[in-house]
Design an enzyme around this catalytic site. Sequence first.
Site, PDB file in Angstrom:
ATOM      1  N   LYS A   3       0.356  -1.403  -0.119  1.00  0.00           N
ATOM      2  CA  LYS A   3      -0.112   0.244   0.277  1.00  0.00           C
ATOM      3  C   LYS A   3       1.063   0.880   0.251  1.00  0.00           C
ATOM      4  CE  LYS A   3      -0.364   2.222   2.858  1.00  0.00           C
ATOM      5  NZ  LYS A   3      -0.463   3.124   5.094  1.00  0.00           N
ATOM      6  N   ASP A  63      -6.034   0.038   7.718  1.00  0.00           N
ATOM      7  CA  ASP A  63      -5.683   0.456   6.082  1.00  0.00           C
ATOM      8  C   ASP A  63      -6.179  -1.479   5.796  1.00  0.00           C
ATOM      9  OD1 ASP A  63      -4.770   2.441   6.229  1.00  0.00           O
ATOM     10  OD2 ASP A  63      -2.003   0.953   6.448  1.00  0.00           O
TER      11      ASP A  63
END
EC number: 2.7.1.148
Length: 302
Positions: free
Chosen positions: A20, A148
């Site tokens: 990410k 996340d």
Amino acid sequence: MMSDVKVSFKGHSYVFTPIKLNLTLHVVGQRTDGYHLIESLVYFSFSGDCLSYMPCKSNHFILTGPFADELVSDTGNLVVRAHDFMCKAFPKCAKPAFFRLVKLLPVASGIGGGSGNAAGVLSLLRQQWGLDCSCEKLAEMSLVLGADVPMCLFALEYRQPLFVRGIGQDITQLKEACSLAMVLVNHGQQIATKAVFKALEKRDHPPLKIDLESLKTVDSLVEALQETRNDLFIPALKIAPQLSEVLYALDESGALFSRMSGTGATCFGIFKDKEAAQQAALFIKLMHPDWFVKPIITLGML
């Protein structure tokens, strides 16, 4: 290749969990419960840790890889926690599992390694258990595992960059965003997320304003990024001054744009193409052999 991201055969599956990357990270507020509100342009690459699964008579978890020693392999690990979460959320479908995680990414590095692994567990079990649960619903439920995790689950499902708001639960797919050639660099110091947010002095920065049309080409995206921020860079820099050296190395190697991802300590550089990124990675690794250096290609339109 995309077809290699998630592979299943006879109950055995493996997935390369998503890296990410916060190209932007604007902290625009804070809730009364302490959670920070963000607005972030997030890119992904399926070149993270390798997570494999197979059915088993009892639960087992094996942790290997170059960064395995920096992680716990007990109930505190997000792979184990994600499996426990799925068993509690879907008790009628729950089954014991064997998971093996090859830890290829640095720990506490701002690129969602643990969250990507948790999302990998959710994605694999949703498929293997034949769950009648949409990605959107599972993502909403998974927020308890970490802010996340939902976006990483979306990345595995839809394979696109995302625009993320709120505490990580408000997710918009960016279907026309271009793919990027990048180099990731980490100097080796772990940075705790809580420490960075604690050092953040202002929590109501201006919101993110970016023209979605600018995401269609590398040049226009790089230009648009000049007007954006990572509001967590300054507090992270106080904890790890070496971040400046990392960004300098990326710029010197020809990056069109460089920035810290998330809460650090990994920084990324955007390059004009795959070849330029690979050459830059070789150069940086030659100059800094102890650093983690990785060229990647992100999800997005080619």
